[in-house]
Design a protein around this motif. Structure first.
Motif, PDB file in Angstrom:
ATOM      1  N   LEU A   1      19.831  23.030  29.644  1.00  0.00           N
ATOM      2  CA  LEU A   1      18.869  22.594  30.442  1.00  0.00           C
ATOM      3  C   LEU A   1      17.356  23.094  29.772  1.00  0.00           C
ATOM      4  O   LEU A   1      16.522  22.636  29.641  1.00  0.00           O
ATOM      5  CB  LEU A   1      18.819  22.941  31.874  1.00  0.00           C
ATOM      6  N   ASP A   2      17.554  24.550  29.314  1.00  0.00           N
ATOM      7  CA  ASP A   2      16.458  25.290  28.670  1.00  0.00           C
ATOM      8  C   ASP A   2      15.886  24.761  27.586  1.00  0.00           C
ATOM      9  O   ASP A   2      14.845  24.334  27.187  1.00  0.00           O
ATOM     10  CB  ASP A   2      16.642  26.635  28.831  1.00  0.00           C
ATOM     11  N   TYR A   3      16.954  24.007  26.909  1.00  0.00           N
ATOM     12  CA  TYR A   3      16.819  23.549  25.591  1.00  0.00           C
ATOM     13  C   TYR A   3      15.814  22.262  25.696  1.00  0.00           C
ATOM     14  O   TYR A   3      14.879  22.049  25.103  1.00  0.00           O
ATOM     15  CB  TYR A   3      18.048  23.370  24.739  1.00  0.00           C
ATOM     16  N   PHE A   4      16.103  21.403  26.597  1.00  0.00           N
ATOM     17  CA  PHE A   4      15.647  20.119  26.959  1.00  0.00           C
ATOM     18  C   PHE A   4      14.082  20.326  27.567  1.00  0.00           C
ATOM     19  O   PHE A   4      13.287  19.649  27.110  1.00  0.00           O
ATOM     20  CB  PHE A   4      16.326  19.127  27.877  1.00  0.00           C
ATOM     21  N   ALA A   5      14.094  21.450  28.344  1.00  0.00           N
ATOM     22  CA  ALA A   5      12.708  21.678  29.007  1.00  0.00           C
ATOM     23  C   ALA A   5      11.837  22.370  28.047  1.00  0.00           C
ATOM     24  O   ALA A   5      10.611  22.230  28.189  1.00  0.00           O
ATOM     25  CB  ALA A   5      12.909  22.659  30.128  1.00  0.00           C
ATOM     26  N   ASN A   6      12.154  23.272  27.081  1.00  0.00           N
ATOM     27  CA  ASN A   6      11.379  24.311  26.509  1.00  0.00           C
ATOM     28  C   ASN A   6      11.370  23.805  24.797  1.00  0.00           C
ATOM     29  O   ASN A   6      10.635  24.599  24.267  1.00  0.00           O
ATOM     30  CB  ASN A   6      12.000  25.426  26.645  1.00  0.00           C
ATOM     31  N   THR A   7      12.009  22.953  24.494  1.00  0.00           N
ATOM     32  CA  THR A   7      11.972  22.567  23.009  1.00  0.00           C
ATOM     33  C   THR A   7      11.333  21.389  22.544  1.00  0.00           C
ATOM     34  O   THR A   7      11.324  20.525  23.478  1.00  0.00           O
ATOM     35  CB  THR A   7      13.548  22.394  22.401  1.00  0.00           C
ATOM     36  N   ASP A   8      10.263  21.531  21.672  1.00  0.00           N
ATOM     37  CA  ASP A   8       9.316  20.401  21.755  1.00  0.00           C
ATOM     38  C   ASP A   8      10.175  19.033  21.136  1.00  0.00           C
ATOM     39  O   ASP A   8       9.875  17.973  21.794  1.00  0.00           O
ATOM     40  CB  ASP A   8       8.234  20.634  20.732  1.00  0.00           C
ATOM     41  N   THR A   9      10.995  19.396  20.061  1.00  0.00           N
ATOM     42  CA  THR A   9      11.536  18.230  19.478  1.00  0.00           C
ATOM     43  C   THR A   9      12.982  18.446  19.376  1.00  0.00           C
ATOM     44  O   THR A   9      13.049  19.801  18.748  1.00  0.00           O
ATOM     45  CB  THR A   9      10.969  17.980  18.276  1.00  0.00           C
ATOM     46  N   VAL A  10      13.811  17.634  20.278  1.00  0.00           N
ATOM     47  CA  VAL A  10      15.283  18.123  20.190  1.00  0.00           C
ATOM     48  C   VAL A  10      16.011  17.345  19.026  1.00  0.00           C
ATOM     49  O   VAL A  10      15.161  16.261  18.742  1.00  0.00           O
ATOM     50  CB  VAL A  10      15.981  17.651  21.543  1.00  0.00           C
ATOM     51  N   ARG A  11      17.273  17.616  18.774  1.00  0.00           N
ATOM     52  CA  ARG A  11      17.906  16.874  18.037  1.00  0.00           C
ATOM     53  C   ARG A  11      18.939  16.352  18.400  1.00  0.00           C
ATOM     54  O   ARG A  11      20.078  16.794  18.953  1.00  0.00           O
ATOM     55  CB  ARG A  11      18.313  17.658  16.581  1.00  0.00           C
ATOM     56  N   ILE A  12      19.120  14.935  18.455  1.00  0.00           N
ATOM     57  CA  ILE A  12      19.998  13.955  18.977  1.00  0.00           C
ATOM     58  C   ILE A  12      21.115  13.719  17.822  1.00  0.00           C
ATOM     59  O   ILE A  12      20.589  13.220  16.821  1.00  0.00           O
ATOM     60  CB  ILE A  12      19.567  12.796  19.634  1.00  0.00           C
ATOM     61  N   SER A  13      22.516  13.924  18.083  1.00  0.00           N
ATOM     62  CA  SER A  13      23.466  13.533  17.162  1.00  0.00           C
ATOM     63  C   SER A  13      24.370  12.357  17.713  1.00  0.00           C
ATOM     64  O   SER A  13      24.817  12.443  18.755  1.00  0.00           O
ATOM     65  CB  SER A  13      24.339  14.563  16.947  1.00  0.00           C
ATOM     66  N   THR A  14      24.113  11.200  16.874  1.00  0.00           N
ATOM     67  CA  THR A  14      25.253  10.026  17.431  1.00  0.00           C
ATOM     68  C   THR A  14      25.980   9.772  16.312  1.00  0.00           C
ATOM     69  O   THR A  14      25.823   9.950  15.383  1.00  0.00           O
ATOM     70  CB  THR A  14      23.786   8.877  17.598  1.00  0.00           C
ATOM     71  N   SER A  15      26.899   9.004  16.729  1.00  0.00           N
ATOM     72  CA  SER A  15      28.177   8.713  15.776  1.00  0.00           C
ATOM     73  C   SER A  15      27.859   7.383  15.203  1.00  0.00           C
ATOM     74  O   SER A  15      27.514   6.350  15.938  1.00  0.00           O
ATOM     75  CB  SER A  15      29.272   8.688  16.774  1.00  0.00           C
ATOM     76  N   LEU A  16      28.344   7.339  13.966  1.00  0.00           N
ATOM     77  CA  LEU A  16      28.305   6.037  13.096  1.00  0.00           C
ATOM     78  C   LEU A  16      29.431   5.535  13.466  1.00  0.00           C
ATOM     79  O   LEU A  16      30.643   5.928  13.641  1.00  0.00           O
ATOM     80  CB  LEU A  16      28.157   6.363  11.694  1.00  0.00           C
ATOM     81  N   ARG A  17      29.623   4.143  13.338  1.00  0.00           N
ATOM     82  CA  ARG A  17      30.813   3.523  13.449  1.00  0.00           C
ATOM     83  C   ARG A  17      31.896   3.597  12.402  1.00  0.00           C
ATOM     84  O   ARG A  17      32.941   3.552  12.402  1.00  0.00           O
ATOM     85  CB  ARG A  17      30.698   1.835  13.393  1.00  0.00           C
TER      86      ARG A  17
ATOM     87  N   GLY B   1      32.240   6.519  11.041  1.00  0.00           N
ATOM     88  CA  GLY B   1      32.608   8.012  11.058  1.00  0.00           C
ATOM     89  C   GLY B   1      31.525   8.705  10.689  1.00  0.00           C
ATOM     90  O   GLY B   1      30.479   8.242   9.895  1.00  0.00           O
ATOM     91  N   GLY B   2      31.669   9.941  11.048  1.00  0.00           N
ATOM     92  CA  GLY B   2      30.323  10.848  10.978  1.00  0.00           C
ATOM     93  C   GLY B   2      29.385  11.014  11.944  1.00  0.00           C
ATOM     94  O   GLY B   2      29.538   9.988  12.857  1.00  0.00           O
ATOM     95  N   GLU B   3      28.189  11.344  11.692  1.00  0.00           N
ATOM     96  CA  GLU B   3      27.126  11.623  12.897  1.00  0.00           C
ATOM     97  C   GLU B   3      25.891  11.581  11.904  1.00  0.00           C
ATOM     98  O   GLU B   3      25.810  12.060  10.672  1.00  0.00           O
ATOM     99  CB  GLU B   3      27.346  12.684  13.837  1.00  0.00           C
ATOM    100  N   VAL B   4      24.738  11.045  12.852  1.00  0.00           N
ATOM    101  CA  VAL B   4      23.568  11.412  12.262  1.00  0.00           C
ATOM    102  C   VAL B   4      22.527  12.130  13.071  1.00  0.00           C
ATOM    103  O   VAL B   4      22.710  11.740  14.265  1.00  0.00           O
ATOM    104  CB  VAL B   4      22.744   9.974  11.975  1.00  0.00           C
TER     105      VAL B   4
END
Length: 117
Positions: free
Chosen positions: A4-20, A22-25
């Motif tokens: 929760l601190d990460y989301f509250a206090n980090t200006d730009t977060v990094r979302i990792s989503t899965s590719l169909r 395989g792998g992630e971006v």
């Protein structure tokens, strides 16, 4: 750092989503916390690739160096929550270019609550 601190206090977060295939971006995005709950939205609307991948799977992981925060993604459409998320984006990102796009109708339609695992 707690999730929760990460989301509250980090200006730009990094979302990792899965590719169909395989792998992630990993994609840098903005996130806010309202009443102890993290929210994200796509400032570019539903055509954003990360948004489509997260929406399709209903899941994403947020990456902070060695820390990974898995989350379930839930669409948000109720007006009081959308208004609170708007206010949180305006407050957290005040003065930054791009904040205006985060509170447009297109972005509001792409608001998602994160249930952290």
């Amino acid at each position: 750092m707690a999730a929760l601190d990460y989301f509250a206090n980090t200006d730009t977060v990094r979302i990792s989503t899965s590719l169909r295939t395989g792998g992630e971006v990993q994609t840098p995005i903005w996130a806010v916390v309202v009443e102890g709950v993290p929210y994200i939205r796509s400032g570019y609307g539903p055509d954003s690739k990360w948004y489509r991948r997260a929406h399709r799977s209903g899941r994403a992981t947020f990456v902070d160096g060695p820390h990974r925060y898995p989350a379930t993604i839930i669409d948000v459409a109720d007006e009081p929550t959308l208004a609170a998320v708007d206010a949180a984006y305006r407050a957290k990102y005040a003065g930054q270019s791009g904040v205006r796009e985060m509170v447009t109708e297109t972005a509001r339609d792409c608001t998602m609550r994160l249930d952290l695992a």
